[in-house]
Design an enzyme around this catalytic site. Structure first.
Site, PDB file in Angstrom:
ATOM      1  N   CYS A  96       0.845  -1.117  -0.045  1.00 35.92           N
ATOM      2  CA  CYS A  96      -0.002  -0.185   0.095  1.00 35.92           C
ATOM      3  C   CYS A  96       1.011   1.415  -0.218  1.00 35.92           C
ATOM      4  O   CYS A  96       1.890   1.279   0.578  1.00 35.92           O
ATOM      5  CB  CYS A  96      -0.883   0.039   1.214  1.00 35.92           C
ATOM      6  SG  CYS A  96      -1.741   1.645   1.360  1.00 35.92           S
ATOM      7  N   GLU A 126       2.981  -6.048   8.694  1.00 36.28           N
ATOM      8  CA  GLU A 126       3.741  -4.610   8.266  1.00 36.28           C
ATOM      9  C   GLU A 126       4.612  -4.213   9.115  1.00 36.28           C
ATOM     10  O   GLU A 126       5.755  -3.558   8.588  1.00 36.28           O
ATOM     11  CB  GLU A 126       2.326  -3.850   8.638  1.00 36.28           C
ATOM     12  CG  GLU A 126       3.026  -2.169   7.873  1.00 36.28           C
ATOM     13  CD  GLU A 126       1.679  -1.485   8.466  1.00 36.28           C
ATOM     14  OE1 GLU A 126       0.528  -1.600   8.374  1.00 36.28           O
ATOM     15  OE2 GLU A 126       2.056  -0.127   8.713  1.00 36.28           O
ATOM     16  N   CYS A 190      -3.635   5.174   9.001  1.00 31.69           N
ATOM     17  CA  CYS A 190      -4.130   5.633   7.933  1.00 31.69           C
ATOM     18  C   CYS A 190      -5.460   6.126   7.738  1.00 31.69           C
ATOM     19  O   CYS A 190      -6.224   6.107   8.849  1.00 31.69           O
ATOM     20  CB  CYS A 190      -4.103   4.579   6.642  1.00 31.69           C
ATOM     21  SG  CYS A 190      -5.092   3.085   7.060  1.00 31.69           S
ATOM     22  N   SER A 262     -10.217  -4.981   4.881  1.00 32.97           N
ATOM     23  CA  SER A 262      -9.991  -6.272   3.985  1.00 32.97           C
ATOM     24  C   SER A 262     -11.339  -7.200   3.853  1.00 32.97           C
ATOM     25  O   SER A 262     -10.955  -8.118   3.435  1.00 32.97           O
ATOM     26  CB  SER A 262      -8.619  -7.077   4.313  1.00 32.97           C
ATOM     27  OG  SER A 262      -8.870  -7.540   5.919  1.00 32.97           O
TER      28      SER A 262
HETATM   29  S1  SF4 Z   1      -5.555  -0.227   5.840  1.00 36.24           S
HETATM   30 FE1  SF4 Z   1      -4.623   1.789   5.175  1.00 36.24          FE
HETATM   31  S2  SF4 Z   1      -2.501   1.272   5.147  1.00 36.24           S
HETATM   32 FE2  SF4 Z   1      -3.470  -0.783   4.921  1.00 36.24          FE
HETATM   33  S3  SF4 Z   1      -4.088  -1.153   2.744  1.00 36.24           S
HETATM   34 FE3  SF4 Z   1      -5.539  -0.054   3.701  1.00 36.24          FE
HETATM   35  S4  SF4 Z   1      -5.404   2.329   3.247  1.00 36.24           S
HETATM   36 FE4  SF4 Z   1      -3.206   1.145   3.085  1.00 36.24          FE
END
Ligand code: SF4
Length: 311
Positions: A96, A126, A190, A262
């Site tokens: 990302c 991460e 984020c 997700s």
């Molecule tokens: S949760 Fe935030 S950092 Fe993680 S993939 Fe989604 S936008 Fe990107």
């Protein structure tokens, strides 16, 4: 019973991009396309992509020489890219862009000679990717504040994992600031994590129980559950309707539902359907208009019909 649906919920821009990358890579190069680590932390997304020819592998060393591999949205340490080079792999990077930004901050502050402190959860993918970028100290706010290893007289920069609890991270940062009042503090949580936590808080205030739809290994789903519990309502993290326990709903008139960054929307709708509410009330409604560009080599490729992101 009424169902209250939080908004925003579900897929963020980084997840949409990562899933699109795997689908476009499959369309362009044909199966198998290897994926290093789960592309995003959701078993349904992973299974849907594997049915189309993706192969999820944990270690780069286990991927056949010369294969096409997508690195997951969570980011990867430089050692994975080195291993891929040695095996002549064709790497397509689905990290990302908001995680890449944290990697770049870490490298910049380390180059400037600052002591970098990362607030994050030990062992999360991460964090494995970010701690590999530069020398840094990890502060996992679920553990005791580390009592040693804190140098004095150095400049300090504080970075954070992108999917942490806004509330717990603020506490962790204030602990660090007690030791280093002049520390530079970056807010790396984020937009998607922040927005979903705010919506979950509002949801919990209006309802008697909150269901977070998503996977047990999803950091942002777990944080949503904690946000709801902090508001004083029972909250459960479930993958779908099969994991519901009807005992939870005895005497309950208002059920709140949200989902992590997700989680495909079809799973939320399956839970709503299984509950069979008298009405569905939408709350929140903060629009998210963020999109991220694809890697250059896939920009002209066509997405196949029936995509996972299209759920
Ligand atoms: S949760 Fe935030 S950092 Fe993680 S993939 Fe989604 S936008 Fe990107």
């Amino acid at each position: 019973m009424d169902v209250y649906l939080a908004s925003p919920r579900g897929f963020c821009a980084g997840v949409v991009r990562a899933v699109d990358i795997v689908e476009l890579a499959l369309a362009k190069f044909g199966p198998p396309v290897y994926v290093k680590h789960q592309i995003v932390h959701n078993p349904h997304v992973v299974a849907d992509l594997e049915a189309k020819g993706a192969r999820t592998i944990e270690h780069v060393e286990d991927i056949p020489h010369g294969a096409v591999v997508v690195f997951s949205a969570h980011g990867s340490p430089p050692s994975d890219y080195d291993a891929a080079r040695k095996q002549n792999l064709h790497v397509i990077d689905a990290t990302c862009p908001l995680v890449t930004r944290v990697h770049n901050e870490a490298k910049k502050y380390a180059r400037e000679g600052k002591q970098v402190i990362l607030v994050g959860h030990r062992g999360h993918q991460e964090v494995i990717g970010t701690t590999g970028q530069a020398p840094m100290t990890l502060f996992d706010e679920r553990e005791e504040f580390p009592s040693d290893g804190w140098k004095q007289g150095v400049e300090v920069a504080v970075l954070t994992q992108t999917t942490l609890s806004v509330r717990d991270t603020a506490k962790a940062v204030s602990e660090i600031q007690k030791r280093y009042p002049a520390a530079i503090v970056r807010n790396d949580i984020c937009y998607a994590t922040t927005n979903r936590q705010e919506a979950a808080q509002e949801l919990a205030k209006l309802t008697q129980i909150v269901l977070v739809i998503g996977a047990q290994n999803s950091s942002n789903c777990n944080r949503l559950r904690e946000v709801a519990i902090a508001e004083g309502v029972p909250a459960y993290l479930i993958n779908g309707p099969d994991e519901m326990n009807m005992e939870w709903f005895k005497g309950v008139k208002r059920v709140g539902i949200t989902s992590g960054a997700s989680t495909p929307e079809k799973l939320v709708q399956a839970v709503v359907k299984a509950l069979g509410p008298a009405s569905v009330i939408h709350i929140g409604g903060g629009e998210e208009n963020i999109t991220f560009t694809l890697p250059r080599e896939l920009r002209d490729s066509q997405k196949p019909a029936n995509t996972v992101s299209g759920d």
